[in-house]
Design a protein around this motif. Structure first.
Motif, PDB file in Angstrom:
ATOM      1  N   THR A 160     -25.650  73.215 -32.446  1.00 19.39           N
ATOM      2  CA  THR A 160     -24.397  72.699 -33.013  1.00 19.39           C
ATOM      3  C   THR A 160     -23.498  73.846 -33.443  1.00 19.39           C
ATOM      4  N   HIS A 161     -24.081  74.858 -34.095  1.00 17.08           N
ATOM      5  CA  HIS A 161     -23.299  76.028 -34.507  1.00 17.08           C
ATOM      6  C   HIS A 161     -22.738  76.761 -33.288  1.00 17.08           C
ATOM      7  N   ALA A 162     -23.558  76.876 -32.247  1.00 22.86           N
ATOM      8  CA  ALA A 162     -23.099  77.553 -31.033  1.00 22.86           C
ATOM      9  C   ALA A 162     -21.947  76.792 -30.388  1.00 22.86           C
ATOM     10  N   ALA A 163     -22.043  75.462 -30.382  1.00 31.24           N
ATOM     11  CA  ALA A 163     -20.961  74.644 -29.821  1.00 31.24           C
ATOM     12  C   ALA A 163     -19.686  74.788 -30.648  1.00 31.24           C
ATOM     13  N   GLU A 164     -19.840  74.747 -31.961  1.00 30.16           N
ATOM     14  CA  GLU A 164     -18.669  74.878 -32.834  1.00 30.16           C
ATOM     15  C   GLU A 164     -17.996  76.233 -32.671  1.00 30.16           C
ATOM     16  N   SER A 171     -20.827  64.758 -28.799  1.00 30.82           N
ATOM     17  CA  SER A 171     -21.107  63.467 -29.403  1.00 30.82           C
ATOM     18  C   SER A 171     -22.498  63.514 -30.025  1.00 30.82           C
ATOM     19  N   ALA A 172     -22.727  62.673 -31.010  1.00 27.89           N
ATOM     20  CA  ALA A 172     -23.948  62.764 -31.819  1.00 27.89           C
ATOM     21  C   ALA A 172     -25.223  62.570 -31.008  1.00 27.89           C
ATOM     22  N   SER A 173     -25.151  61.875 -29.889  1.00 25.27           N
ATOM     23  CA  SER A 173     -26.356  61.555 -29.131  1.00 25.27           C
ATOM     24  C   SER A 173     -26.751  62.627 -28.118  1.00 25.27           C
ATOM     25  N   VAL A 174     -25.890  63.607 -27.877  1.00 24.73           N
ATOM     26  CA  VAL A 174     -26.131  64.572 -26.796  1.00 24.73           C
ATOM     27  C   VAL A 174     -27.352  65.442 -27.062  1.00 24.73           C
ATOM     28  N   LEU A 175     -27.402  66.094 -28.205  1.00 24.49           N
ATOM     29  CA  LEU A 175     -28.490  67.043 -28.460  1.00 24.49           C
ATOM     30  C   LEU A 175     -29.850  66.364 -28.630  1.00 24.49           C
ATOM     31  N   PRO A 176     -29.950  65.256 -29.358  1.00 22.83           N
ATOM     32  CA  PRO A 176     -31.253  64.577 -29.407  1.00 22.83           C
ATOM     33  C   PRO A 176     -31.757  64.159 -28.029  1.00 22.83           C
ATOM     34  N   TYR A 177     -30.845  63.679 -27.174  1.00 23.62           N
ATOM     35  CA  TYR A 177     -31.241  63.292 -25.821  1.00 23.62           C
ATOM     36  C   TYR A 177     -31.719  64.513 -25.034  1.00 23.62           C
ATOM     37  N   LEU A 178     -30.996  65.628 -25.183  1.00 24.17           N
ATOM     38  CA  LEU A 178     -31.355  66.848 -24.473  1.00 24.17           C
ATOM     39  C   LEU A 178     -32.753  67.318 -24.869  1.00 24.17           C
ATOM     40  N   LEU A 179     -33.063  67.240 -26.153  1.00 26.35           N
ATOM     41  CA  LEU A 179     -34.378  67.671 -26.626  1.00 26.35           C
ATOM     42  C   LEU A 179     -35.500  66.753 -26.127  1.00 26.35           C
ATOM     43  N   MET A 192     -27.943  75.169 -20.846  1.00 27.43           N
ATOM     44  CA  MET A 192     -27.394  73.834 -20.616  1.00 27.43           C
ATOM     45  C   MET A 192     -26.117  73.619 -21.423  1.00 27.43           C
ATOM     46  N   LEU A 193     -26.066  74.160 -22.631  1.00 28.56           N
ATOM     47  CA  LEU A 193     -24.855  74.044 -23.439  1.00 28.56           C
ATOM     48  C   LEU A 193     -23.681  74.735 -22.739  1.00 28.56           C
ATOM     49  N   ASP A 194     -23.933  75.907 -22.150  1.00 32.80           N
ATOM     50  CA  ASP A 194     -22.900  76.602 -21.381  1.00 32.80           C
ATOM     51  C   ASP A 194     -22.426  75.738 -20.218  1.00 32.80           C
ATOM     52  N   ALA A 195     -23.395  75.124 -19.524  1.00 32.99           N
ATOM     53  CA  ALA A 195     -23.051  74.295 -18.368  1.00 32.99           C
ATOM     54  C   ALA A 195     -22.256  73.063 -18.790  1.00 32.99           C
ATOM     55  N   LEU A 196     -22.627  72.458 -19.914  1.00 32.10           N
ATOM     56  CA  LEU A 196     -21.884  71.302 -20.411  1.00 32.10           C
ATOM     57  C   LEU A 196     -20.448  71.673 -20.748  1.00 32.10           C
ATOM     58  N   ASP A 197     -20.277  72.832 -21.348  1.00 33.59           N
ATOM     59  CA  ASP A 197     -18.930  73.310 -21.674  1.00 33.59           C
ATOM     60  C   ASP A 197     -18.097  73.459 -20.408  1.00 33.59           C
ATOM     61  N   GLN A 198     -18.661  74.092 -19.399  1.00 30.53           N
ATOM     62  CA  GLN A 198     -17.951  74.306 -18.144  1.00 30.53           C
ATOM     63  C   GLN A 198     -17.671  72.976 -17.434  1.00 30.53           C
TER      64      GLN A 198
END
Length: 227
Positions: A160-164, A171-179, A192-198
């Motif tokens: 979350t800090h990296a995204a911010e 959205s609130a459900s993204v990271l729990p689902y990813l884990l 994956m966070l980098d890829a989602l951003d792109q």
């Protein structure tokens, strides 16, 4: 739209400052002392699960002047002490060949003779590492630390800090689902966070659970449930 190429094997530049400390505060402090060559102990062995951060710490230390990172399959020349090199970083000791185990044993002795420093890594404590007995003894010369992986809550907080930091709203459900459905080590999650951003920028869509599922489907990535 062109397909993204998601390289989960890519090794981004690592530093001690980007290591997610979690329950490893004492170890992290020690690694900073090694980077400064100010530790009273000259040898350390780090062990832990895949993705816990062992290679991350070694690569962070390798950025300090006079350091040498040594992968398990490095040539014999890398296992010889050199003037000006004061910190040796031997990764994946359990994967050393029989020949390189002999070379590593000799390097330990050279490092002690010259007052240099060394940090090694492996998946288990040195006492049960499947290497030569004399090398196993050398690996236990100094401090031995287990690297404790982050809890799920700590991973979510770090991501979350990296995204911010990059202005990315999840959205609130993204990271729990990813884990729950993806590789759980921080390197893969950060990639994956980098890829989602792109992917979000390319599709002009917010980062929501449907976007994450579309990306996983597009990349044909296997889902890994923790259940």
């Amino acid at each position: 739209m062109k397909q993204l190429v998601l390289d989960l094997g890519a090794e981004p530049a690592q530093s001690l400052d980007t290591f997610q400390v979690g329950a490893n505060a004492e170890l992290t402090h020690l690694m900073h002392l090694f980077a400064e060559r100010s530790s009273r102990e000259h040898f350390a062995y780090l062990w832990g699960d895949t993705g816990a951060g062992k290679t991350h710490l070694l690569q962070g230390l390798a950025a300090s002047p006079g350091a040498r990172y040594i992968p398990f399959d490095a040539p014999a020349s890398q296992f010889v002490h050199a003037a000006g090199t004061t910190l040796y970083l031997l990764d994946d000791c359990h994967r050393l060949s029989a020949r390189r185990q002999i070379d590593a044993f000799a390097l330990f002795n050279q490092i002690r003779e010259h007052g240099a420093y060394m940090v090694c890594t492996g998946p288990v404590p040195p006492a049960v590492l499947q290497v030569r007995e004399d090398l196993r003894t050398r690996m236990g010369w100094g401090l031995v630390y287990q690297i404790h992986g982050l809890s799920d809550d700590q991973k979510i907080e770090a991501l979350t800090h990296a995204a911010e930091a990059r202005g990315l709203t999840l959205s609130a459900s993204v990271l729990p689902y990813l884990l729950s459905h993806f590789k759980r080590d921080m390197r893969s999650l950060s990639t994956m966070l980098d890829a989602l951003d792109q992917y979000s920028l390319e599709t002009q869509r917010p980062v929501t659970l449907p976007l994450l599922r579309d990306l996983l489907l597009q990349e044909n990535l296997p889902l890994e449930s923790k259940e």
